[in-house]
Design a protein around this motif. Structure first.
Motif, PDB file in Angstrom:
ATOM      1  N   ASP A   1       0.831  -1.212   0.000  1.00  0.00           N
ATOM      2  CA  ASP A   1       0.000   0.000   0.000  1.00  0.00           C
ATOM      3  C   ASP A   1       0.860   1.253   0.000  1.00  0.00           C
ATOM      4  O   ASP A   1       0.627   2.199  -0.780  1.00  0.00           O
ATOM      5  CB  ASP A   1      -0.931   0.004   1.201  1.00  0.00           C
ATOM      6  N   ARG A   2       1.851   1.278   0.878  1.00  0.00           N
ATOM      7  CA  ARG A   2       2.710   2.463   0.963  1.00  0.00           C
ATOM      8  C   ARG A   2       3.523   2.628  -0.320  1.00  0.00           C
ATOM      9  O   ARG A   2       3.742   3.746  -0.792  1.00  0.00           O
ATOM     10  CB  ARG A   2       3.618   2.351   2.180  1.00  0.00           C
ATOM     11  N   LEU A   3       3.982   1.521  -0.848  1.00  0.00           N
ATOM     12  CA  LEU A   3       4.710   1.587  -2.118  1.00  0.00           C
ATOM     13  C   LEU A   3       3.787   2.071  -3.231  1.00  0.00           C
ATOM     14  O   LEU A   3       4.178   2.887  -4.085  1.00  0.00           O
ATOM     15  CB  LEU A   3       5.295   0.222  -2.460  1.00  0.00           C
ATOM     16  N   GLY A   4       2.540   1.602  -3.196  1.00  0.00           N
ATOM     17  CA  GLY A   4       1.584   2.047  -4.218  1.00  0.00           C
ATOM     18  C   GLY A   4       1.297   3.525  -4.127  1.00  0.00           C
ATOM     19  O   GLY A   4       1.153   4.212  -5.151  1.00  0.00           O
ATOM     20  N   ARG A   5       1.170   4.033  -2.894  1.00  0.00           N
ATOM     21  CA  ARG A   5       0.924   5.473  -2.744  1.00  0.00           C
ATOM     22  C   ARG A   5       2.084   6.295  -3.278  1.00  0.00           C
ATOM     23  O   ARG A   5       1.890   7.326  -3.918  1.00  0.00           O
ATOM     24  CB  ARG A   5       0.674   5.786  -1.268  1.00  0.00           C
ATOM     25  N   ILE A   6       3.303   5.867  -3.002  1.00  0.00           N
ATOM     26  CA  ILE A   6       4.476   6.583  -3.526  1.00  0.00           C
ATOM     27  C   ILE A   6       4.461   6.565  -5.045  1.00  0.00           C
ATOM     28  O   ILE A   6       4.673   7.613  -5.704  1.00  0.00           O
ATOM     29  CB  ILE A   6       5.765   5.960  -2.975  1.00  0.00           C
ATOM     30  N   ASP A   7       4.209   5.402  -5.629  1.00  0.00           N
ATOM     31  CA  ASP A   7       4.185   5.308  -7.093  1.00  0.00           C
ATOM     32  C   ASP A   7       3.013   6.113  -7.675  1.00  0.00           C
ATOM     33  O   ASP A   7       3.149   6.781  -8.722  1.00  0.00           O
ATOM     34  CB  ASP A   7       4.059   3.835  -7.511  1.00  0.00           C
ATOM     35  N   ALA A   8       1.858   6.051  -6.997  1.00  0.00           N
ATOM     36  CA  ALA A   8       0.684   6.783  -7.508  1.00  0.00           C
ATOM     37  C   ALA A   8       0.933   8.279  -7.489  1.00  0.00           C
ATOM     38  O   ALA A   8       0.571   9.006  -8.446  1.00  0.00           O
ATOM     39  CB  ALA A   8      -0.553   6.433  -6.667  1.00  0.00           C
ATOM     40  N   GLU A   9       1.520   8.759  -6.408  1.00  0.00           N
ATOM     41  CA  GLU A   9       1.810  10.193  -6.320  1.00  0.00           C
ATOM     42  C   GLU A   9       2.764  10.619  -7.416  1.00  0.00           C
ATOM     43  O   GLU A   9       2.561  11.658  -8.071  1.00  0.00           O
ATOM     44  CB  GLU A   9       2.397  10.504  -4.945  1.00  0.00           C
TER      45      GLU A   9
ATOM     46  N   GLN B   1       1.855  12.494 -14.895  1.00  0.00           N
ATOM     47  CA  GLN B   1       0.782  12.497 -15.887  1.00  0.00           C
ATOM     48  C   GLN B   1       0.106  13.859 -15.992  1.00  0.00           C
ATOM     49  O   GLN B   1      -0.212  14.350 -17.101  1.00  0.00           O
ATOM     50  CB  GLN B   1      -0.245  11.421 -15.517  1.00  0.00           C
ATOM     51  N   HIS B   2      -0.145  14.510 -14.859  1.00  0.00           N
ATOM     52  CA  HIS B   2      -0.786  15.824 -14.866  1.00  0.00           C
ATOM     53  C   HIS B   2       0.057  16.840 -15.621  1.00  0.00           C
ATOM     54  O   HIS B   2      -0.474  17.663 -16.402  1.00  0.00           O
ATOM     55  CB  HIS B   2      -1.016  16.285 -13.426  1.00  0.00           C
ATOM     56  N   SER B   3       1.367  16.830 -15.401  1.00  0.00           N
ATOM     57  CA  SER B   3       2.243  17.803 -16.076  1.00  0.00           C
ATOM     58  C   SER B   3       2.199  17.622 -17.578  1.00  0.00           C
ATOM     59  O   SER B   3       2.086  18.592 -18.348  1.00  0.00           O
ATOM     60  CB  SER B   3       3.675  17.640 -15.562  1.00  0.00           C
TER      61      SER B   3
ATOM     62  N   GLU C   1      -0.163  16.067 -19.364  1.00  0.00           N
ATOM     63  CA  GLU C   1      -1.504  16.329 -19.893  1.00  0.00           C
ATOM     64  C   GLU C   1      -1.775  17.825 -20.003  1.00  0.00           C
ATOM     65  O   GLU C   1      -2.428  18.289 -20.956  1.00  0.00           O
ATOM     66  CB  GLU C   1      -2.546  15.662 -18.992  1.00  0.00           C
ATOM     67  N   ASP C   2      -1.281  18.606 -19.051  1.00  0.00           N
ATOM     68  CA  ASP C   2      -1.494  20.056 -19.089  1.00  0.00           C
ATOM     69  C   ASP C   2      -0.839  20.662 -20.323  1.00  0.00           C
ATOM     70  O   ASP C   2      -1.452  21.478 -21.038  1.00  0.00           O
ATOM     71  CB  ASP C   2      -0.945  20.674 -17.820  1.00  0.00           C
ATOM     72  N   ILE C   3       0.404  20.283 -20.582  1.00  0.00           N
ATOM     73  CA  ILE C   3       1.088  20.802 -21.777  1.00  0.00           C
ATOM     74  C   ILE C   3       0.350  20.346 -23.044  1.00  0.00           C
ATOM     75  O   ILE C   3       0.141  21.119 -23.994  1.00  0.00           O
ATOM     76  CB  ILE C   3       2.554  20.343 -21.800  1.00  0.00           C
ATOM     77  N   GLY C   4      -0.073  19.067 -23.065  1.00  0.00           N
ATOM     78  CA  GLY C   4      -0.749  18.546 -24.268  1.00  0.00           C
ATOM     79  C   GLY C   4      -2.054  19.259 -24.540  1.00  0.00           C
ATOM     80  O   GLY C   4      -2.408  19.544 -25.703  1.00  0.00           O
ATOM     81  N   THR C   5      -2.797  19.567 -23.466  1.00  0.00           N
ATOM     82  CA  THR C   5      -4.094  20.239 -23.646  1.00  0.00           C
ATOM     83  C   THR C   5      -3.898  21.646 -24.192  1.00  0.00           C
ATOM     84  O   THR C   5      -4.581  22.084 -25.138  1.00  0.00           O
ATOM     85  CB  THR C   5      -4.841  20.273 -22.318  1.00  0.00           C
ATOM     86  N   ARG C   6      -2.998  22.392 -23.609  1.00  0.00           N
ATOM     87  CA  ARG C   6      -2.775  23.769 -24.046  1.00  0.00           C
ATOM     88  C   ARG C   6      -2.215  23.811 -25.459  1.00  0.00           C
ATOM     89  O   ARG C   6      -2.553  24.676 -26.270  1.00  0.00           O
ATOM     90  CB  ARG C   6      -1.838  24.481 -23.058  1.00  0.00           C
ATOM     91  N   ALA C   7      -1.325  22.890 -25.788  1.00  0.00           N
ATOM     92  CA  ALA C   7      -0.762  22.862 -27.145  1.00  0.00           C
ATOM     93  C   ALA C   7      -1.841  22.512 -28.167  1.00  0.00           C
ATOM     94  O   ALA C   7      -1.893  23.055 -29.288  1.00  0.00           O
ATOM     95  CB  ALA C   7       0.400  21.873 -27.200  1.00  0.00           C
ATOM     96  N   SER C   8      -2.706  21.578 -27.795  1.00  0.00           N
ATOM     97  CA  SER C   8      -3.757  21.146 -28.733  1.00  0.00           C
ATOM     98  C   SER C   8      -4.719  22.309 -29.051  1.00  0.00           C
ATOM     99  O   SER C   8      -5.207  22.425 -30.172  1.00  0.00           O
ATOM    100  CB  SER C   8      -4.528  19.966 -28.121  1.00  0.00           C
TER     101      SER C   8
END
Length: 808
Positions: free
Chosen positions: A139-147, A153-155, A157-164
């Motif tokens: 669980d703790r390993l998953g939280r680290i990986d998820a974060e 992914q957010h970074s 996706e943000d660039i991709g959305t604005r560029a599109s």
């Protein structure tokens, strides 16, 4: 006056068995496993008891006299050297693998530590993978990986959305990210992009460069987040490992809290486990093979680095160690570092360190044969270095002398507390003391074992107890009282002295075992005197082949020895031969010739370098005697030659000096010497006959030859009076003397020998320096005068005739 033959009673001392108060040795209490040796015992007790530095022992004596037996008996209850002996271990030095650490522990705890550490490793191999296989960890390993994944992914996706929104697509390629212009919802082809106006192309290119710059910033940020993820993961793993390792290690460490060195090692091992936790997590299926010398080899985790190499272990409350090193090589004394061959290379580690005798004897006693020690290269120097420095340092001779280039270890030295006992022959101790400056400082106690002891009632009783002890230990038949008396007589024969008993326990034990065998053959329940005499006789006969062959050569006249008649300038001497343990004697023809000369006596053997220094001394001594007796007033007009006939090897010793003088006087005087007599004896410049060695063998050797040819009743041997106390002749020789068929004469002066061998008086010197005319000395003096006259210059023949006529 010619000395009378010795009576039979003087030729062999008999045991007074009436003084023995037992019937068989079964009635006796075991005595010490040796005979006498009170002086050696006292020296050993002193050497074992003193605790000052350098008081190691050197035990002097021939093999078989009970040196090791007495030493081991005294050491059975000896205290340890210093404190109680410790267990010693070598462990890995995690800071420097080439310098393993030595740890000393109280007796018995070294083995416990080795077992505990081995169990600790097994527990870690189970506990660590189990700690990483829990739901909480996942669980703790998953939280680290998820974060991390969410940020990344957010970074993007943000660039991709604005560029599109501005007509630019963010594309993921195998090599990373890139931007491309859009045509609606599709990426423009190069042909479509080329058809655009140049202003539009320029605008799109600028926008793509802008987003590329922004993307580079995001990638850099992702790398930072990735490091943060790794740190978080490391902290998580450390937390998990710390929990698993710390709990198990703390339990182990608590058992050895009283031993700082062990506690420090466990702390270092714990830190190394945490640093190399992946070795414990990796399963056999996860281990990737590596290529070595063209072969794929599966790399195994190295858990041996955590183990304990128990070099020496002791039991609790055991006596101090007493170690006898039978093969004292350098490595067997100070230890060694072994190597393993892997793919053509030699490797090693602290687990391949092996103990030496000094390690095993540390805190106790080390027993070593000095001759074997000195025959081994560098072993003596290695022992001295350890004793001087009070430490055991394992050094490879190959590394020390640059004979090999293999990387080896430098184990930490171990403190040494030991008392060394060396065993050596009598001649070795003074040699070491004279030529080795370290010897006297390291071996300050000498315990000297006697080769024989006085033959008294007390030593006879001690011998009886020794016989009883050996009989019980070797499961032999009991020895009767007369048999013990026969053993005492044989001990006197071994010693070559009727007043002493041999202290060689090994030879005594062999005699007892052989007597027991002959008692078995005879069907006796107890060993009798006849069985002992049979054993002694058979021992001689088993080694009699060479003696018989030489005797046969004499009987066939291949070797010329006369035992009847009389001859001038010829005498029977006696020589002793030793072939291994077999010793026998045979007569040796000695001849002498005399002539006019300048007073020199030539020894043929000395001229051809076959004469030893002692024999040459004897020849010079008889030369001085002749010069004193016959040449004090006018010198000696004599040249003489001496030879041991049919002798083709080196000779030594001065026991033939009296015989050589008799041969010279016989040649000089012209008086023949009896050939039915043999003579042995040394002499000094005054003609006094001195003691010699091997008197019993010499008498028996001449007796054997005479008996083979037939005893005439006139044959015999002349010996020094000083050797009378050594006579322990065989019973058959004594019986021949008793029957008047053989004779033994003891003399004190060479004149007595001359009278015995020639039948004429020797002749005493008068006040004028002359001798009686009919004596041997008188005839010799007359011959010397004639030699002197013959040496004078002669007148010419014509003058001599005229002088004769005038006188007429």
């Amino acid at each position: 006056m010619t000395p009378a033959p010795l009576p039979p009673e003087a030729l062999r001392r008999r045991s007074d068995v009436a003084r023995l108060t037992f019937t068989t040795t079964e009635e006796l209490v075991d005595g010490h496993q040796l005979l006498g040796q009170e002086r050696a015992r006292s020296a050993l007790e002193f050497g074992v008891g003193i605790r000052q530095e350098g008081y190691n022992l050197f035990v002097i004596g021939s093999p078989g006299v009970g040196r090791r037996t007495l030493v081991e008996h005294l050491l059975e209850h000896a205290p340890p050297i210093g404190a109680a002996p410790q267990d010693w271990c070598y462990v890995n030095n995690f800071a420097d693998h080439q310098r393993p650490v030595a740890i000393g522990l109280p007796a018995g705890r070294g083995e416990a530590l080795r077992r505990d550490v081995a169990q600790w490793i097994d527990e870690l191999r189970d506990a660590i993978p189990a700690a990483f296989d829990t739901d909480e960890y996942r669980d703790r390993l998953g939280r680290i990986d998820a974060e991390f994944n969410e940020r990344q992914q957010h970074s993007f996706e943000d660039i991709g959305t604005r560029a599109s929104a501005e007509g630019i697509a963010l594309l993921r390629t195998p090599t990373g990210f890139s931007f491309a212009p859009l045509s609606g919802h599709e990426v423009m082809t190069p042909e479509e992009f080329g058809k655009l106006p140049s202003e539009r192309q320029h605008e799109l290119a600028e926008r793509m460069r802008h987003y590329e710059t922004e993307l580079e910033g995001v990638v850099r940020q992702v790398l930072v987040w990735r490091r943060e993820r790794a740190e978080s993961l490391k902290a998580l793993n450390a937390e998990v490992v710390e929990y698993a390792v710390g709990r198990i290690t703390a339990e182990l460490r608590a058992r050895y809290e009283d031993l700082p060195a062990v506690a420090a090692h466990l702390d270092a091992a714990r830190a190394d486990v945490i640093a190399h936790v992946d070795d414990f997590r990796r399963t056999a299926e996860q281990q990737q093979p590596v290529e070595v010398a063209g072969m794929l080899v599966k790399a195994e985790p190295d858990f041996a680095r955590y183990q304990v190499n128990l070099l020496v272990g002791h039991c609790v409350d055991c006596p101090p160690p007493v170690i006898f090193e039978d093969n004292p090589t350098y490595a067997n004394l100070v230890g060694r570092v072994e190597h393993l061959a892997q793919f053509g290379a030699l490797t090693t580690n602290f687990g391949l360190i092996r103990a030496g005798a000094l390690h095993r004897a540390n805190g106790g006693y080390l027993l070593v044969d000095a001759m074997r020690l000195l025959q081994q290269p560098y072993a003596w120097e290695g022992l001295k270095r350890a004793l001087r420095g009070n430490e055991i340092r394992i050094d490879s001779l190959g590394q020390m002398f640059s004979l090999v280039s293999t990387i080896s270890l430098e184990p930490q030295a171990i403190p040494l507390r030991v008392k060394v006992v060396l065993f050596g022959p009598p001649q070795l101790y003074p040699m070491l003391e004279a030529y080795d400056p370290d010897f006297g400082a390291l071996f300050k106690v000498a315990a000297e074992f006697a080769e024989d002891v006085p033959w008294t009632d007390d030593t006879t009783e001690a011998l009886a107890r020794l016989v009883a002890a050996i009989a019980r230990r070797r499961a032999l038949r009991p020895f009767g009282r007369a048999a013990v008396g026969a053993v005492a007589e044989e001990c006197a024969r071994m010693a070559g002295d009727a007043t002493r008993l041999s202290a060689n326990v090994r030879e005594i034990e062999e005699l007892l075992q052989e007597a027991d065998y002959w008692a078995q053959k005879a069907g006796n329940d107890t060993v009798t005197a006849a069985d002992v005499e049979r054993a002694a006789h058979e021992r001689i006969e088993r080694s009699a082949l060479t003696r018989e062959r030489v005797q046969q050569a004499v009987l066939r006249d291949l070797i010329m020895i006369d035992t009847t008649g009389a001859k001038t300038g010829q005498v029977n001497g006696l020589a002793v031969y030793s072939l291994g343990r077999a010793t026998f004697a045979l007569p040796q023809r000695i001849t002498a010739t005399t002539r006019n000369g300048k007073g020199d006596v030539v020894d043929i053997h000395r001229e051809i370098a076959l004469s030893g220094a002692i024999h040459s001394k004897g020849v010079l001594t008889l030369s001085a005697f002749l010069a004193t007796r016959f040449g004090r007033r006018r010198g000696l007009s004599l040249s003489a030659t001496l030879a041991f006939e049919q002798t083709y090897s080196a000779i030594d010793g001065d026991s033939a000096t009296a015989a050589e003088l008799c041969a010279l006087l016989s040649s000089l005087s012209g008086v023949p010497i009896r050939q039915d007599m043999a003579i042995t004896g040394s002499m000094n410049q005054h003609g006094e006959v001195q003691a010699i060695g091997g008197v019993n063998d010499k008498i028996e050797g001449f007796f054997e030859l005479c008996r083979a040819r037939g005893l005439t009743g006139t044959q015999g041997v002349v010996i020094p009076q000083a050797n009378r106390q050594h006579l322990m002749l065989r019973p058959d020789v004594v019986e021949a003397v008793r029957a008047g068929r053989f004779h033994i004469h003891a003399i004190t002066h060479v004149d007595e020998a001359i009278e015995l061998l020639t039948g004429l008086p020797a002749g005493a010197e008068d006040s004028g320096g002359g001798f009686p005319r009919d004596s041997v000395n008188g005839r010799a003096a007359a011959r010397l005068v004639q030699y002197e006259i013959d040496a004078l210059p002669r007148p010419p023949a014509g003058r001599a005739i005229r002088a004769h006529r005038r006188n007429a």
